[in-house]
Design an enzyme around this catalytic site. Structure first.
Site, PDB file in Angstrom:
ATOM      1  N   ALA A 100       0.821  -1.217   0.000  1.00 15.99           N
ATOM      2  CA  ALA A 100       0.000   0.000   0.000  1.00 15.99           C
ATOM      3  C   ALA A 100       0.852   1.263   0.000  1.00 15.99           C
ATOM      4  O   ALA A 100       0.446   2.290   0.551  1.00 15.99           O
ATOM      5  CB  ALA A 100      -0.928  -0.005   1.212  1.00 15.99           C
ATOM      6  N   GLY A 117       2.146   2.858  -2.801  1.00 14.41           N
ATOM      7  CA  GLY A 117       2.085   3.696  -3.997  1.00 14.41           C
ATOM      8  C   GLY A 117       1.180   4.900  -3.843  1.00 14.41           C
ATOM      9  O   GLY A 117       0.162   4.851  -3.144  1.00 14.41           O
ATOM     10  N   ARG A 175      -2.247   7.971 -11.311  1.00 12.21           N
ATOM     11  CA  ARG A 175      -3.321   7.925 -12.314  1.00 12.21           C
ATOM     12  C   ARG A 175      -4.698   8.214 -11.715  1.00 12.21           C
ATOM     13  O   ARG A 175      -5.646   8.479 -12.461  1.00 12.21           O
ATOM     14  CB  ARG A 175      -3.324   6.558 -12.999  1.00 12.21           C
ATOM     15  CG  ARG A 175      -2.256   6.422 -14.072  1.00 12.21           C
ATOM     16  CD  ARG A 175      -2.331   5.075 -14.768  1.00 12.21           C
ATOM     17  NE  ARG A 175      -1.749   4.014 -13.965  1.00 12.21           N
ATOM     18  CZ  ARG A 175      -1.801   2.728 -14.271  1.00 12.21           C
ATOM     19  NH1 ARG A 175      -2.445   2.340 -15.367  1.00 12.21           N
ATOM     20  NH2 ARG A 175      -1.241   1.820 -13.505  1.00 12.21           N
ATOM     21  N   LYS A 205      -4.073   6.498  -3.075  1.00 17.40           N
ATOM     22  CA  LYS A 205      -4.879   5.546  -3.830  1.00 17.40           C
ATOM     23  C   LYS A 205      -5.626   4.551  -2.960  1.00 17.40           C
ATOM     24  O   LYS A 205      -6.838   4.358  -3.115  1.00 17.40           O
ATOM     25  CB  LYS A 205      -4.000   4.793  -4.829  1.00 17.40           C
ATOM     26  CG  LYS A 205      -4.790   3.803  -5.671  1.00 17.40           C
ATOM     27  CD  LYS A 205      -3.983   3.202  -6.799  1.00 17.40           C
ATOM     28  CE  LYS A 205      -2.979   2.199  -6.329  1.00 17.40           C
ATOM     29  NZ  LYS A 205      -2.377   1.443  -7.440  1.00 17.40           N
ATOM     30  N   ARG A 242     -30.432  14.158  13.096  1.00 21.80           N
ATOM     31  CA  ARG A 242     -29.015  14.507  13.128  1.00 21.80           C
ATOM     32  C   ARG A 242     -28.280  13.705  14.209  1.00 21.80           C
ATOM     33  O   ARG A 242     -28.897  13.052  15.039  1.00 21.80           O
ATOM     34  CB  ARG A 242     -28.857  16.014  13.319  1.00 21.80           C
ATOM     35  CG  ARG A 242     -29.301  16.810  12.099  1.00 21.80           C
ATOM     36  CD  ARG A 242     -29.317  18.295  12.358  1.00 21.80           C
ATOM     37  NE  ARG A 242     -28.034  18.788  12.830  1.00 21.80           N
ATOM     38  CZ  ARG A 242     -27.846  20.006  13.335  1.00 21.80           C
ATOM     39  NH1 ARG A 242     -28.883  20.846  13.452  1.00 21.80           N
ATOM     40  NH2 ARG A 242     -26.660  20.379  13.731  1.00 21.80           N
ATOM     41  N   TYR A 259     -38.303  21.944  15.194  1.00 16.26           N
ATOM     42  CA  TYR A 259     -36.884  21.716  15.453  1.00 16.26           C
ATOM     43  C   TYR A 259     -36.714  21.349  16.919  1.00 16.26           C
ATOM     44  O   TYR A 259     -37.109  22.117  17.806  1.00 16.26           O
ATOM     45  CB  TYR A 259     -36.042  22.951  15.132  1.00 16.26           C
ATOM     46  CG  TYR A 259     -34.616  22.815  15.622  1.00 16.26           C
ATOM     47  CD1 TYR A 259     -33.735  21.938  14.986  1.00 16.26           C
ATOM     48  CD2 TYR A 259     -34.162  23.526  16.720  1.00 16.26           C
ATOM     49  CE1 TYR A 259     -32.433  21.787  15.436  1.00 16.26           C
ATOM     50  CE2 TYR A 259     -32.865  23.382  17.181  1.00 16.26           C
ATOM     51  CZ  TYR A 259     -32.000  22.505  16.539  1.00 16.26           C
ATOM     52  OH  TYR A 259     -30.720  22.341  16.990  1.00 16.26           O
ATOM     53  N   ASN A 310     -46.695  15.489  22.869  1.00 16.42           N
ATOM     54  CA  ASN A 310     -47.110  16.005  21.569  1.00 16.42           C
ATOM     55  C   ASN A 310     -46.481  17.375  21.366  1.00 16.42           C
ATOM     56  O   ASN A 310     -46.699  18.301  22.170  1.00 16.42           O
ATOM     57  CB  ASN A 310     -48.628  16.125  21.473  1.00 16.42           C
ATOM     58  CG  ASN A 310     -49.057  16.599  20.086  1.00 16.42           C
ATOM     59  OD1 ASN A 310     -49.196  15.818  19.168  1.00 16.42           O
ATOM     60  ND2 ASN A 310     -49.246  17.909  19.952  1.00 16.42           N
ATOM     61  N   ARG A 330     -47.862  34.900  25.785  1.00 18.24           N
ATOM     62  CA  ARG A 330     -48.057  35.640  24.547  1.00 18.24           C
ATOM     63  C   ARG A 330     -48.814  36.917  24.884  1.00 18.24           C
ATOM     64  O   ARG A 330     -49.498  37.004  25.907  1.00 18.24           O
ATOM     65  CB  ARG A 330     -48.826  34.802  23.519  1.00 18.24           C
ATOM     66  CG  ARG A 330     -50.224  34.414  23.968  1.00 18.24           C
ATOM     67  CD  ARG A 330     -50.846  33.386  23.056  1.00 18.24           C
ATOM     68  NE  ARG A 330     -52.219  33.062  23.477  1.00 18.24           N
ATOM     69  CZ  ARG A 330     -52.821  31.931  23.193  1.00 18.24           C
ATOM     70  NH1 ARG A 330     -52.194  30.993  22.506  1.00 18.24           N
ATOM     71  NH2 ARG A 330     -54.069  31.719  23.580  1.00 18.24           N
TER      72      ARG A 330
END
Length: 457
Positions: free
Chosen positions: A10, A12, A16, A23, A333, A366, A377, A440
């Site tokens: 391993a 190299g 190319r 690689k 996530r 979110y 809920n 509110r």
């Protein structure tokens, strides 16, 4: 069985590939090529695996970690020179040593085991893994004698017209008697046009010494594919994807459209699960029985229980229970823990949160950095306000809570068991259990106010 060792080539760079990524670290079905090779070799219960590194040594070491020990080839002077770097680690060992290129991700443990067994049965000092192909151009040809034993390997450029008709080729994978390998390596010369030390020369050295050199032909030529450019990388990806999908279907998983389903090599899926088109499942994902995944879903490094449905959604690095319904268009996530019988509906995002059994967030919410209890809920448009611009804070929602639509829970905050939060509230203080919290402004109606605006004048 004798002791088995392995040397993985391993070192190299892989010019190319035209890539900054070395690689052997290019992935096939989500896992670096060299890791595929090492995982297959590990199934043989090898005593030691030595990976020869050069270009990108630190990156390769960092990725493989304790799966291998390493030897450094500072200058890339050929394959024999590369194997010689393992002498300090393996030179005194008794047994047989596999030499495998790190850019052959499709090779199977069953094939290497058969190679080792054949090597021992023939009492050989070296056994070459060969393949049969109707397109042998560019490969070294295996020339056998009348008894079927290997007489020599002839490189394509050196072969006669008659020898070029031979369709059995050298794959570059070998099994050697360990002591004989390292003794022969000392006799390899670099007297060639490239000035390099070639591993196939060991075969000639052993033959000249009167040792038995055998060849074992693999049944599946595709296993021998060496990846040197992006074209070969895509070919390896397609072959392995077909292999992976076939195995899952044989194990009782339904793939509606296998050619449009992408499953990583380390994924586990239970029987009677259905995978719909356009789905990508990667990493160390485990999916239970009787699930429905997709269409067009992306799942990575998740554990999913039985009877769960994930439709047109994304989930990563999370635990998802049984009987869960996710999507469409949901996002789970990392570091989330979704318990059984939960509903996560359309355009709901959950991040680094616990979501208790039977709870629901049906749409447009979110939930971040939260602990949500059972049977909660969360109404449409509600969010946990977890970030103050510098730090993330925790929101706790206890069992049986009802969060009305368009509510903001400004963390750190706790909503007690059985509490109600009125729609449109912005909660900044803890809510006691069984309480109704309304945060509110009171509605005010201005009668005939529109006429004062003179919109039509």
């Amino acid at each position: 069985m004798t002791n088995i060792f392995a040397v993985i080539l391993a070192a190299g760079k892989g010019t190319r590939m035209k890539s900054k990524l070395y690689k052997v670290l290019h992935p096939v079905c989500g896992k670096p090529m060299v890791e595929h090779v090492i995982d297959q070799i590990s199934d043989l219960h090898t005593k030691k695996i030595v990976t020869i590194v050069g270009h990108g040594a630190d990156e390769v070491k960092g990725y493989l970690g304790e799966k291998s020990v390493f030897a450094l080839q500072e200058e890339q002077l050929g394959t024999a020179h590369a194997v010689m770097q393992a002498e300090e680690i393996l030179g005194s060992e008794h047994g047989c040593t596999l030499v495998v290129c790190g850019d052959t991700p499709l090779i199977k443990s069953e094939t290497m085991e058969a190679l080792v067994n054949y090597h021992q049965k023939q009492n050989a000092k070296a056994t070459i893994l060969t393949g049969y192909t109707d397109a042998p151009d560019g490969y070294g040809r295996i020339i056998r004698n009348e008894d079927g034993m290997v007489e020599r390997i002839v490189e394509h450029k050196d072969a006669t017209a008659e020898e070029r008709k031979v369709k059995e080729i050298n794959t570059g994978t070998y099994c050697f008697d360990n002591r004989s390998l390292f003794e022969a390596l000392k006799k390899v010369s670099n007297d060639n046009s490239q000035g390099e030390y070639y591993l196939p020369d060991v075969i000639e050295i052993l033959k000249s010494a009167g040792e038995i050199v055998a060849a074992y032909q693999t049944e599946d030529f595709s296993e021998t594919l060496g990846v040197n450019d992006r074209v070969a990388l895509s070919q390896a990806e397609a072959i392995m994807q077909k292999r992976i999908n076939r195995k899952h279907m044989q194990d009782g998983v339904t793939l509606i459209s296998p050619q449009n389903t992408y499953i990583g090599s380390d994924v586990s899926i239970g029987a009677d699960t259905v995978i719909y088109p356009g789905t990508i499942i990667s990493g160390h994902t485990v999916i239970g029985r009787d699930c429905e995944i997709g269409p067009n879903s992306e799942i990575s490094n998740c554990r999913i229980g039985d009877r769960t449905k994930v439709r047109q959604s994304v989930a990563a690095d999370s635990e998802i229970g049984s009987g869960v319904n996710i999507g469409p268009f949901a996002h789970i996530r990392p570091a989330s823990e979704i318990h059984d019988e939960v509903k996560v509906g359309n355009f709901v995002e959950i991040k680094k949160s616990v979501f208790g059994k039977g709870s629901k967030a049906s749409h447009l919410s979110y939930i971040g950095d939260a602990e949500v209890g059972a049977n909660v809920n969360i109404g449409c448009g509600s969010i946990t306000v977890n970030y103050d611009g510098k730090n993330k804070h925790l929101t706790k929602i206890e069992d049986d809570v009802f969060i009305g639509c368009n509510s903001n829970l400004v963390a750190p905050v706790t909503v007690g068991k059985g509490a109600y939060v009125a729609a449109g509230s912005t909660i900044t203080d803890d809510v006691p259990g069984e309480a109704l919290s309304i945060a509110r402004s009171r509605q005010v109606n201005k009668e005939n106010y529109v006429q004062k605006l003179n919109f039509n004048k």
